[in-house]
Design a protein around this motif. Structure first.
Motif, PDB file in Angstrom:
ATOM      1  N   ASP A 114       0.849  -1.185   0.000  1.00  0.00           N
ATOM      2  CA  ASP A 114       0.000   0.000   0.000  1.00  0.00           C
ATOM      3  C   ASP A 114       0.891   1.244   0.000  1.00  0.00           C
ATOM      4  OD1 ASP A 114       0.998   0.174   2.647  1.00  0.00           O
ATOM      5  OD2 ASP A 114      -0.742  -0.886   3.429  1.00  0.00           O
ATOM      6  N   ARG A 115       0.266   2.415  -0.067  1.00  0.00           N
ATOM      7  CA  ARG A 115       1.048   3.654  -0.108  1.00  0.00           C
ATOM      8  C   ARG A 115       1.796   3.911   1.194  1.00  0.00           C
ATOM      9  NH1 ARG A 115      -2.801   5.030  -4.045  1.00  0.00           N
ATOM     10  NH2 ARG A 115      -1.899   6.201  -5.801  1.00  0.00           N
ATOM     11  N   VAL A 118       4.985   2.248   0.918  1.00  0.00           N
ATOM     12  CA  VAL A 118       5.784   2.953  -0.096  1.00  0.00           C
ATOM     13  C   VAL A 118       6.468   4.164   0.512  1.00  0.00           C
ATOM     14  CG1 VAL A 118       5.643   4.401  -2.148  1.00  0.00           C
ATOM     15  CG2 VAL A 118       4.450   2.215  -2.109  1.00  0.00           C
ATOM     16  N   PHE A 149       0.550   3.270  -8.492  1.00  0.00           N
ATOM     17  CA  PHE A 149       0.541   1.829  -8.704  1.00  0.00           C
ATOM     18  C   PHE A 149       0.186   1.538 -10.150  1.00  0.00           C
ATOM     19  CE2 PHE A 149       0.237   1.600  -4.061  1.00  0.00           C
ATOM     20  CZ  PHE A 149       1.088   0.529  -3.804  1.00  0.00           C
ATOM     21  N   ARG A 150       0.912   0.599 -10.731  1.00  0.00           N
ATOM     22  CA  ARG A 150       0.756   0.290 -12.144  1.00  0.00           C
ATOM     23  C   ARG A 150      -0.274  -0.826 -12.344  1.00  0.00           C
ATOM     24  NH1 ARG A 150       5.012   2.982 -14.545  1.00  0.00           N
ATOM     25  NH2 ARG A 150       4.686   1.952 -16.560  1.00  0.00           N
ATOM     26  N   GLN A 151      -1.076  -0.685 -13.418  1.00  0.00           N
ATOM     27  CA  GLN A 151      -2.123  -1.635 -13.742  1.00  0.00           C
ATOM     28  C   GLN A 151      -1.905  -2.183 -15.156  1.00  0.00           C
ATOM     29  OE1 GLN A 151      -3.460  -1.906 -10.972  1.00  0.00           O
ATOM     30  NE2 GLN A 151      -3.428   0.141 -10.059  1.00  0.00           N
ATOM     31  N   PRO A 212       0.111   3.451 -14.436  1.00  0.00           N
ATOM     32  CA  PRO A 212      -0.896   4.005 -13.543  1.00  0.00           C
ATOM     33  C   PRO A 212      -2.160   4.439 -14.293  1.00  0.00           C
ATOM     34  CG  PRO A 212       1.261   4.923 -13.068  1.00  0.00           C
ATOM     35  CD  PRO A 212       1.383   4.187 -14.362  1.00  0.00           C
ATOM     36  N   ASN A 232      -2.049  -3.641  -9.431  1.00  0.00           N
ATOM     37  CA  ASN A 232      -1.142  -2.963  -8.482  1.00  0.00           C
ATOM     38  C   ASN A 232       0.212  -3.663  -8.432  1.00  0.00           C
ATOM     39  OD1 ASN A 232      -3.012  -1.004  -7.743  1.00  0.00           O
ATOM     40  ND2 ASN A 232      -3.762  -2.155  -5.990  1.00  0.00           N
ATOM     41  N   TYR A 235       4.656  -0.303  -7.747  1.00  0.00           N
ATOM     42  CA  TYR A 235       4.475   1.117  -7.445  1.00  0.00           C
ATOM     43  C   TYR A 235       5.567   1.882  -8.179  1.00  0.00           C
ATOM     44  CZ  TYR A 235       4.368   5.637  -5.202  1.00  0.00           C
ATOM     45  OH  TYR A 235       4.308   6.997  -4.988  1.00  0.00           O
TER      46      TYR A 235
END
Length: 329
Positions: A114-115, A118, A149-151, A212, A232, A235
């Motif tokens: 989670d952030r 991060v 976060f990359r998708q 993202p 996710n 990141y």
């Protein structure tokens, strides 16, 4: 009047041609560039920084901003920082792994939960050490901005498991860890400069890409990609960089002001980024967004141990183990 007396009155020394103690501060226009859209949070952050610097230095330090790959791809921007052709830039952290392998540690898929985890890593000793390590490659790291976060996105079908990725032509960043990870998941990945991606997706050169959601929306990828799987998987921060010689040319007073503005801008940009994904989702009703279950996500992450070992072999286990320990606190 003798020449020496005339020069003395002007406040200039004969030997060094330097200004007298009454120094005249010159105006500085910093060339700031990036590869994302003019509507992105990174562009807005540069605009915020410009206003803050202008205000706090009475207009002596300002930015001239070049968005959307006007001055080159992300890799070219890093090289331009090193050469002094660009003063400031932000790029995806994955690109920096090609210049300083320690940054590959941030590319391990499904590393961050989670952030909060991060920010503990990036704002703490580990992240600041990473920024400092750029010194050895001719770059001064300033801060970590947020890309997010990359998708996984594509224009073929809903993707819920690695089996759904089989054979899909996928664009990745020019980063060997990313390429290896998507190969392990069954895709057919190849790198491409970000500025060329929309056209490649439009023409069918690639069927899928990852990044993202807010960047997906800013770049109008929703016009050529109809499916998003919320994985996710990585990141992705945007490290903010400056040419070291430019930074060193600032007076001590200007360095203090500049550092304060950098910190304020990082907080401003992260706040924008937190809201940007929600705004993007709300404005793309035509895109099918699939939230994967814990079991489906595990099918992806369970294929990543070899990638963990690959990164450890490249940079040593110490930094990877430190990051994992910090995340698990």
């Amino acid at each position: 009047m003798k020449l020496k007396q005339f020069i003395t009155l002007l406040g200039v020394t004969v030997a060094g041609f330097t200004l007298s103690p009454i120094a005249i501060a010159k105006n500085v226009v910093l060339k700031a560039a990036h590869a994302s859209a003019i509507t992105s949070t990174g562009q807005k952050a540069f605009e915020f920084m410009n206003n803050e610097l202008k205000q706090k230095t009475d207009g002596r330090i300002t930015l001239e901003i070049f968005p959307a790959s006007q001055l080159g791809s992300e890799r070219e921007l890093v090289e331009s920082i090193q050469l002094g052709n660009v003063d400031m830039a932000f790029v995806s952290s994955a690109v920096l792994g090609n210049f300083n392998p320690e940054f590959f540690a941030l590319d391990i898929p499904f590393l961050f939960k989670d952030r909060a985890s991060v920010y503990r890593v990036l704002d703490g000793e580990i992240g600041q050490s990473l920024l400092g390590s750029l010194d050895k490659v001719g770059i001064k790291g300033l801060a970590f901005w947020e890309n997010g976060f990359r998708q996984l996105t594509n224009n073929k079908k809903e993707i819920r498991t690695p089996a759904d990725l089989a054979g899909i032509k996928m664009r990745t960043m020019e980063n060997e860890v990313h390429i290896a990870a998507w190969k392990a998941l069954g895709a057919n990945p190849s790198p491409l400069a970000f500025g060329e991606l929309f056209t490649a997706l439009q023409q069918g050169t690639f069927e899928a890409q990852e990044g993202p959601i807010n960047l997906f929306y800013d770049m109008k990828f929703n016009e050529v990609q109809k499916y998003i799987s919320v994985t996710n998987h990585v990141y992705s921060p945007w490290p903010l960089m400056i040419n070291p010689e430019v930074y060193d040319s600032f007076s001590s007073e200007d360095k203090k002001v500049f550092d304060e503005v950098v910190k304020a801008t990082a907080n401003y940009q992260r706040d924008l980024a937190l809201k940007a994904d929600e705004n993007a989702i709300a404005n793309m009703p035509e895109v099918k967004i699939t939230k994967l279950t814990a079991e489906e996500l595990n099918q992806f992450s369970s294929k990543m141990p070899a990638i963990h070992e690959m990164v450890k072999k490249k940079i040593g286990p110490a930094i990877v183990d430190k990051i994992i320990a910090e995340i698990n606190k």
